[in-house]
Design a protein around this motif. Structure first.
Motif, PDB file in Angstrom:
ATOM      1  N   GLY A 203      15.084   1.236 -46.430  1.00 15.15           N
ATOM      2  CA  GLY A 203      14.770   2.653 -46.536  1.00 15.15           C
ATOM      3  C   GLY A 203      13.529   3.022 -45.743  1.00 15.15           C
ATOM      4  N   ALA A 204      12.492   2.179 -45.841  1.00 13.37           N
ATOM      5  CA  ALA A 204      11.254   2.465 -45.116  1.00 13.37           C
ATOM      6  C   ALA A 204      11.477   2.436 -43.610  1.00 13.37           C
ATOM      7  CB  ALA A 204      10.181   1.457 -45.516  1.00 13.37           C
ATOM      8  N   ALA A 205      12.302   1.521 -43.140  1.00 14.44           N
ATOM      9  CA  ALA A 205      12.525   1.370 -41.705  1.00 14.44           C
ATOM     10  C   ALA A 205      13.450   2.437 -41.140  1.00 14.44           C
ATOM     11  CB  ALA A 205      13.100  -0.022 -41.415  1.00 14.44           C
ATOM     12  N   VAL A 206      14.454   2.842 -41.908  1.00 17.13           N
ATOM     13  CA  VAL A 206      15.523   3.689 -41.368  1.00 17.13           C
ATOM     14  C   VAL A 206      15.388   5.151 -41.789  1.00 17.13           C
ATOM     15  CG1 VAL A 206      18.038   4.009 -41.301  1.00 17.13           C
ATOM     16  CG2 VAL A 206      17.073   1.702 -41.265  1.00 17.13           C
ATOM     17  N   TRP A 207      14.879   5.414 -42.979  1.00 19.57           N
ATOM     18  CA  TRP A 207      14.890   6.775 -43.529  1.00 19.57           C
ATOM     19  C   TRP A 207      13.538   7.464 -43.540  1.00 19.57           C
ATOM     20  CZ3 TRP A 207      18.004   4.851 -48.371  1.00 19.57           C
ATOM     21  CH2 TRP A 207      19.347   4.607 -47.998  1.00 19.57           C
ATOM     22  N   GLU A 208      12.449   6.727 -43.581  1.00 18.95           N
ATOM     23  CA  GLU A 208      11.126   7.314 -43.834  1.00 18.95           C
ATOM     24  C   GLU A 208      10.740   8.383 -42.824  1.00 18.95           C
ATOM     25  OE1 GLU A 208       7.475   7.604 -46.054  1.00 18.95           O
ATOM     26  OE2 GLU A 208       9.197   6.318 -46.474  1.00 18.95           O
ATOM     27  N   GLU A 209      10.768   8.057 -41.561  1.00 20.84           N
ATOM     28  CA  GLU A 209      10.289   8.984 -40.531  1.00 20.84           C
ATOM     29  C   GLU A 209      11.110  10.263 -40.515  1.00 20.84           C
ATOM     30  OE1 GLU A 209       9.381   9.118 -35.695  1.00 20.84           O
ATOM     31  OE2 GLU A 209      10.135   7.279 -36.639  1.00 20.84           O
ATOM     32  N   LYS A 210      12.434  10.134 -40.573  1.00 19.29           N
ATOM     33  CA  LYS A 210      13.298  11.311 -40.536  1.00 19.29           C
ATOM     34  C   LYS A 210      13.074  12.192 -41.756  1.00 19.29           C
ATOM     35  CE  LYS A 210      16.516  13.774 -38.638  1.00 19.29           C
ATOM     36  NZ  LYS A 210      16.261  14.452 -37.357  1.00 19.29           N
ATOM     37  N   ALA A 211      12.904  11.583 -42.917  1.00 22.35           N
ATOM     38  CA  ALA A 211      12.686  12.363 -44.134  1.00 22.35           C
ATOM     39  C   ALA A 211      11.390  13.161 -44.043  1.00 22.35           C
ATOM     40  CB  ALA A 211      12.655  11.438 -45.345  1.00 22.35           C
ATOM     41  N   ARG A 212      10.332  12.548 -43.566  1.00 20.79           N
ATOM     42  CA  ARG A 212       9.067  13.260 -43.452  1.00 20.79           C
ATOM     43  C   ARG A 212       9.171  14.402 -42.448  1.00 20.79           C
ATOM     44  NH1 ARG A 212       4.734  11.376 -46.128  1.00 20.79           N
ATOM     45  NH2 ARG A 212       5.047   9.410 -47.250  1.00 20.79           N
ATOM     46  N   GLU A 213       9.901  14.210 -41.378  1.00 16.32           N
ATOM     47  CA  GLU A 213      10.108  15.302 -40.421  1.00 16.32           C
ATOM     48  C   GLU A 213      10.821  16.472 -41.087  1.00 16.32           C
ATOM     49  OE1 GLU A 213      12.318  13.619 -37.241  1.00 16.32           O
ATOM     50  OE2 GLU A 213      10.618  12.506 -36.388  1.00 16.32           O
ATOM     51  N   ASN A 214      11.853  16.183 -41.853  1.00 15.05           N
ATOM     52  CA  ASN A 214      12.597  17.249 -42.530  1.00 15.05           C
ATOM     53  C   ASN A 214      11.728  17.979 -43.544  1.00 15.05           C
ATOM     54  OD1 ASN A 214      15.136  17.019 -41.261  1.00 15.05           O
ATOM     55  ND2 ASN A 214      15.770  15.374 -42.637  1.00 15.05           N
ATOM     56  N   ILE A 215      10.958  17.232 -44.332  1.00  9.96           N
ATOM     57  CA  ILE A 215      10.108  17.854 -45.352  1.00  9.96           C
ATOM     58  C   ILE A 215       9.039  18.718 -44.700  1.00  9.96           C
ATOM     59  CG2 ILE A 215       8.418  17.386 -47.159  1.00  9.96           C
ATOM     60  CD1 ILE A 215      10.050  14.861 -47.842  1.00  9.96           C
ATOM     61  N   GLU A 216       8.408  18.199 -43.671  1.00  9.88           N
ATOM     62  CA  GLU A 216       7.369  18.975 -42.991  1.00  9.88           C
ATOM     63  C   GLU A 216       7.952  20.238 -42.370  1.00  9.88           C
ATOM     64  OE1 GLU A 216       5.855  16.015 -40.388  1.00  9.88           O
ATOM     65  OE2 GLU A 216       4.613  15.056 -41.935  1.00  9.88           O
ATOM     66  N   ARG A 217       9.165  20.159 -41.815  1.00  7.92           N
ATOM     67  CA  ARG A 217       9.806  21.340 -41.250  1.00  7.92           C
ATOM     68  C   ARG A 217      10.087  22.368 -42.352  1.00  7.92           C
ATOM     69  NH1 ARG A 217      14.415  19.474 -40.227  1.00  7.92           N
ATOM     70  NH2 ARG A 217      13.839  18.445 -38.282  1.00  7.92           N
ATOM     71  N   GLU A 218      10.594  21.896 -43.486  1.00  8.52           N
ATOM     72  CA  GLU A 218      10.864  22.830 -44.572  1.00  8.52           C
ATOM     73  C   GLU A 218       9.584  23.490 -45.074  1.00  8.52           C
ATOM     74  OE1 GLU A 218      12.907  23.168 -49.000  1.00  8.52           O
ATOM     75  OE2 GLU A 218      12.803  21.198 -48.029  1.00  8.52           O
ATOM     76  N   LEU A 219       8.496  22.733 -45.184  1.00 10.03           N
ATOM     77  CA  LEU A 219       7.227  23.321 -45.607  1.00 10.03           C
ATOM     78  C   LEU A 219       6.766  24.396 -44.624  1.00 10.03           C
ATOM     79  CD1 LEU A 219       5.175  20.288 -46.956  1.00 10.03           C
ATOM     80  CD2 LEU A 219       5.707  22.387 -48.204  1.00 10.03           C
ATOM     81  N   ARG A 220       6.938  24.165 -43.335  1.00  7.41           N
ATOM     82  CA  ARG A 220       6.565  25.189 -42.339  1.00  7.41           C
ATOM     83  C   ARG A 220       7.425  26.420 -42.504  1.00  7.41           C
ATOM     84  NH1 ARG A 220       6.385  20.572 -38.948  1.00  7.41           N
ATOM     85  NH2 ARG A 220       8.408  21.102 -38.021  1.00  7.41           N
ATOM     86  N   GLU A 221       8.718  26.228 -42.739  1.00  6.75           N
ATOM     87  CA  GLU A 221       9.607  27.368 -42.913  1.00  6.75           C
ATOM     88  C   GLU A 221       9.252  28.157 -44.176  1.00  6.75           C
ATOM     89  OE1 GLU A 221      13.399  25.453 -42.867  1.00  6.75           O
ATOM     90  OE2 GLU A 221      13.466  25.291 -40.667  1.00  6.75           O
ATOM     91  N   LEU A 222       8.910  27.458 -45.248  1.00  6.76           N
ATOM     92  CA  LEU A 222       8.493  28.147 -46.467  1.00  6.76           C
ATOM     93  C   LEU A 222       7.200  28.928 -46.231  1.00  6.76           C
ATOM     94  CD1 LEU A 222       9.178  25.330 -49.100  1.00  6.76           C
ATOM     95  CD2 LEU A 222      10.415  27.503 -48.893  1.00  6.76           C
ATOM     96  N   ALA A 223       6.271  28.347 -45.478  1.00  7.54           N
ATOM     97  CA  ALA A 223       5.014  29.035 -45.170  1.00  7.54           C
ATOM     98  C   ALA A 223       5.276  30.272 -44.341  1.00  7.54           C
ATOM     99  CB  ALA A 223       4.062  28.088 -44.462  1.00  7.54           C
ATOM    100  N   ASP A 224       6.210  30.185 -43.392  1.00  2.39           N
ATOM    101  CA  ASP A 224       6.537  31.345 -42.551  1.00  2.39           C
ATOM    102  C   ASP A 224       7.103  32.491 -43.399  1.00  2.39           C
ATOM    103  OD1 ASP A 224       5.686  30.000 -40.303  1.00  2.39           O
ATOM    104  OD2 ASP A 224       7.699  29.412 -39.662  1.00  2.39           O
TER     105      ASP A 224
END
Length: 228
Positions: A203-224
């Motif tokens: 999970g750390a090798a395959v999913w971590e980076e993509k998940a953080r990108e998605n979460i950060e994008r959603e947080l930006r969209e919520l802020a907008d």
């Protein structure tokens, strides 16, 4: 195949998986027919108030447990992890805060009756409760596997991720927009604040980076959406 036929085929496949899991967990011990328990759980996962926490989510979590097992053999008591996946959102009311606790109580009642040992029942209930925080202790192989499988939706492609967030919003349609955005952002910040979203090596090798990108994008969209 029509949509109802596809749903019926999925339910049949899941019931077979449930039966096999419970029988394997009982390890040859006598007990009642597992099928009625599986049908009850499938009925719960199909309740009309659900939009994301549906049978489709259940299947996805079970599939991700299998993926983790195939890729890394993450260890732990995998049949108990699979049972915990079946129960982890078995009680789900979006307007209540005690869903995990009530799901754990359901697991305790059903699995004792179904022939599991006290250790097995206690461990499944513990895992269900762990999905409140998704923060297993180091070395908790069972907890790491379940939590990683449950959070794997965060690491999907952007379109699938947006479908997930839209379904979550539908489940909380009774919450005003401003309050929902505030609550959702708090959940996302909690996840980003974890040392790692995914605790298994795979999970750390395959999913971590993509998940953080998605979460950060959603947080930006919520802020907008909240910006003046």
């Amino acid at each position: 195949m029509t949509a109802p036929e596809e749903a019926a085929a999925q339910d049949l496949d899941l019931l077979r998986r449930w039966n096999a899991t419970l029988l394997a967990a009982r390890a040859g011990r006598e007990g009642p027919d597992p099928a009625p328990y599986g049908r009850d759980l499938l009925g719960r996962w199909a309740e009309p108030q659900r939009r994301y926490h549906t049978v489709t989510h259940l299947k996805a979590v079970l599939d991700r447990i299998d993926e983790l097992t195939d890729q890394g053999g993450e260890g732990g008591e995998l049949e108990l992890v699979r049972l915990a996946a079946w129960f982890h959102d078995a009680v789900y009311r979006p307007d209540r805060s005690e869903n995990e606790e009530r799901s754990a109580h359901l697991a305790e009642r059903a699995l004792r009756e179904a022939g599991l040992t006290e250790h097995e029942v206690t461990e499944v209930a513990r895992l269900v409760r762990l999905t409140v925080t998704h923060d297993p202790a180091p070395g908790d192989l069972n907890g790491e596997t379940l939590c990683d499988a449950d959070l794997a939706i965060l690491a999907t492609d952007p379109d699938t991720y947006r479908g997930y967030t839209a379904a979550v919003r539908e489940e909380y349609a009774f919450v005003p927009d401003d309050a929902f955005r505030e609550g959702r952002a708090a959940v996302l910040r909690h996840l980003l604040g974890l040392p790692r979203l995914f605790r298994t090596p795979y999970g750390a090798a395959v999913w971590e980076e993509k998940a953080r990108e998605n979460i950060e994008r959603e947080l930006r969209e919520l802020a907008d959406l909240t910006a003046p």
